[in-house]
Design an enzyme around this catalytic site. Structure first.
Site, short mmCIF file in Angstrom:
data_model
loop_
_atom_site.label_atom_id
_atom_site.label_comp_id
_atom_site.label_asym_id
_atom_site.label_seq_id
_atom_site.Cartn_x
_atom_site.Cartn_y
_atom_site.Cartn_z
N ARG A 40 0.87 -1.33 -0.13
CA ARG A 40 -0.01 -0.06 -0.04
C ARG A 40 0.86 1.41 0.03
NH1 ARG A 40 -4.81 -1.98 4.01
NH2 ARG A 40 -6.29 -2.80 2.40
N LYS A 201 -20.44 -16.24 -0.07
CA LYS A 201 -21.91 -16.18 -0.13
C LYS A 201 -22.32 -15.24 -1.44
CE LYS A 201 -21.90 -15.37 5.06
NZ LYS A 201 -22.02 -14.31 5.79
N GLY A 354 -9.55 -9.30 -1.98
CA GLY A 354 -8.26 -9.63 -1.30
C GLY A 354 -7.75 -11.09 -1.82
N GLY A 377 -13.31 -3.70 -0.24
CA GLY A 377 -14.84 -3.17 -0.12
C GLY A 377 -15.33 -2.25 -1.23
P1 AMP Z 1 -15.44 -13.74 0.06
O1 AMP Z 1 -14.60 -13.21 1.13
O2 AMP Z 1 -16.75 -13.67 -0.05
O3 AMP Z 1 -14.78 -13.51 -1.21
O4 AMP Z 1 -15.03 -15.34 0.25
C1 AMP Z 1 -14.15 -15.95 0.35
C2 AMP Z 1 -14.21 -17.20 1.31
O5 AMP Z 1 -15.00 -18.09 0.54
C3 AMP Z 1 -12.77 -17.94 1.37
O6 AMP Z 1 -12.39 -17.89 2.59
C4 AMP Z 1 -13.28 -19.19 1.00
O7 AMP Z 1 -12.66 -20.35 1.70
C5 AMP Z 1 -14.75 -19.25 0.98
N1 AMP Z 1 -15.12 -20.31 -0.09
C6 AMP Z 1 -15.09 -20.41 -1.45
N2 AMP Z 1 -15.53 -21.46 -1.85
C7 AMP Z 1 -16.42 -22.08 -0.87
C8 AMP Z 1 -17.15 -23.24 -0.81
N3 AMP Z 1 -17.38 -24.17 -1.68
N4 AMP Z 1 -17.34 -23.45 0.71
C9 AMP Z 1 -17.06 -22.81 1.72
N5 AMP Z 1 -16.46 -21.50 1.59
C10 AMP Z 1 -16.02 -21.39 0.39
#
Ligand code: AMP
Length: 397
Positions: A40, A201, A354, A377
């Site tokens: 950064r 999610k 990230g 974000g």
């Molecule tokens: P995000 O912060 O929404 O980008 O999500 C990142 C997180 O999603 C990471 O820590 C991954 O381990 C988790 N992730 C990705 N695919 C899966 C999955 N199939 N089941 C559970 N967690 C997941």
């Protein structure tokens, strides 16, 4: 008003002027207060060097971590000032406070080309409240405001937005680069335009999906959120991560994509495991054949092939979010291969978030990516089509 149309430091005369620059020096520190990743600080160098070379008197302001009110050694900006000094090859003066006597005296004493770092702006609770008196005090030290902290541009705080009420406000090179690349992709992309969205999610990415669905040619879905889509299609998903209250939404997004003639790609096969661990018993199965006692943890081999092909035919690619539980090496292949496809696509490629940024860096692909967004974000909100307050307040061209 388009956010691309903002004045930059090149549009204002900074010579001999006191310029307050909001940077994002929120770097990770170890227990000895050594900076473990200075990306950064390096990212802000073009703006700071420009100001130094032009003979401005530069006053830097940033936050670091989440301090409570008042000075706390642990959250001092001092290590970042020292590191910046090394990178610039010149002294960076460190203030003992933010708007106190020391900061004001040191700001007033700056000579052309000198650089001052203020203390952590979040030592004042007024910062995050965007308190006008506090912003005015900060502004009183300078004649021009430059915002170069993209990572906090989605927050309307005193140093990220409030300052613009009292000073002529422009953006630095980092924000300029972010809005040029992302703004162009969103408003006038070279086609085919492919967006890849992953992560845990659906709920975190709804806004992005809804905004992009009007703009892309192909939308690729991976990661945990794919299972909510499978549920909507009537597939069994075993013990995979599910947002039951988002199943209807997933269904309507699929219908919307179909109505608009957009290709929505979902995994055709999955690497599944018995439980949530790296060494769990694992196998690859088609998306319609996930057993009740298994969970989907990565995209499968056929999906990697399908996604890679779509990515490689793109002229513009946006990627945000991993394809699986990439923290477990046994379930990181999908994310790595998507990173490879993005890097090898030859497309204008924008990677945000990230995890996806870390994946391209770990694999040594970073220099093949057109733009790696510096704000998680903030880049998500930008992709959602939201107006970012820290950019909105800057002067229009
Ligand atoms: P995000 O912060 O929404 O980008 O999500 C990142 C997180 O999603 C990471 O820590 C991954 O381990 C988790 N992730 C990705 N695919 C899966 C999955 N199939 N089941 C559970 N967690 C997941």
């Amino acid at each position: 008003m388009s956010m691309i149309n903002k004045k930059t430091i090149e549009d204002i005369d900074v010579k001999g002027k006191k310029v307050i620059v909001r940077v994002d020096f929120n770097v990770p520190l170890d227990e000895n207060k050594k900076i473990t990743d200075d990306k950064r600080i390096v990212g802000a160098l073009p703006t700071i060097k420009y100001l130094v070379d032009k003979g401005a008197k530069t006053i830097l302001v940033s936050h670091l971590g989440r301090p409570k009110e008042g000075f706390e050694e642990k959250y001092s900006m001092k290590p970042t000032a020292d590191r910046l000094g090394e990178l610039l090859g010149k002294e960076v003066v460190m203030a003992k406070d933010v708007i106190g006597e020391d900061a004001k005296a040191k700001a007033a004493a700056l000579k052309d080309g000198e650089v001052l770092m203020l203390e952590n702006v979040r030592f004042h609770k007024e910062e995050t409240k965007n308190n006008p008196d506090f912003a005015k005090e900060l502004a009183s030290m300078a004649e021009i405001y430059v915002n170069d902290a993209f990572g906090t541009a989605h927050r309307a705080h005193a140093s990220t937005a409030g300052l613009a009420d009292y000073l002529p406000a422009v953006c630095g090179y980092l924000i300029k680069k972010e809005i040029e690349f992302m703004g162009k992709a969103l408003s006038n992309p070279e086609r085919p335009f492919v967006a890849i969205l992953g992560g845990a999610k659906v709920s975190d990415k709804i806004g992005v999906i809804e905004n992009l669905i009007d703009k892309v040619d192909t939308l690729i879905i991976g990661g945990g959120m794919a299972y909510t889509f499978f549920k909507a299609m009537g597939n069994g998903i075993g013990t995979s991560i599910l947002e039951a209250d988002k199943v209807d939404l997933a269904k309507s997004l699929m219908e919307k994509a179909q109505a608009k003639g957009i290709k929505l790609l979902l995994p055709v096969d999955n690497k599944i495991g018995k439980d949530f661990s790296n060494d769990t018993e694992a196998k690859i199965v088609p998306s319609t054949e996930i057993p009740d006692d298994y969970m989907g943890m990565d995209i499968g081999t056929k999906t990697i092939e399908l996604y890679s092909q779509a990515i490689k035919s793109a002229k513009t690619v946006i990627w945000n979010g991993p394809m699986g539980v990439f923290e477990f090496p046994n379930f990181a292949t999908g994310t790595k291969e998507v990173a490879r496809a993005v890097a090898e696509s030859g497309a204008i490629s924008i990677v945000g978030g990230g995890d996806s940024a870390a994946a391209v860096e770990q694999l040594g692909f970073a220099d093949k990516i057109t733009h790696i967004s510096t704000g998680g974000g903030a880049s998500l909100e930008y992709l959602e089509g939201k107006v970012l307050p820290g950019i909105d307040v800057l002067m229009n061209k």
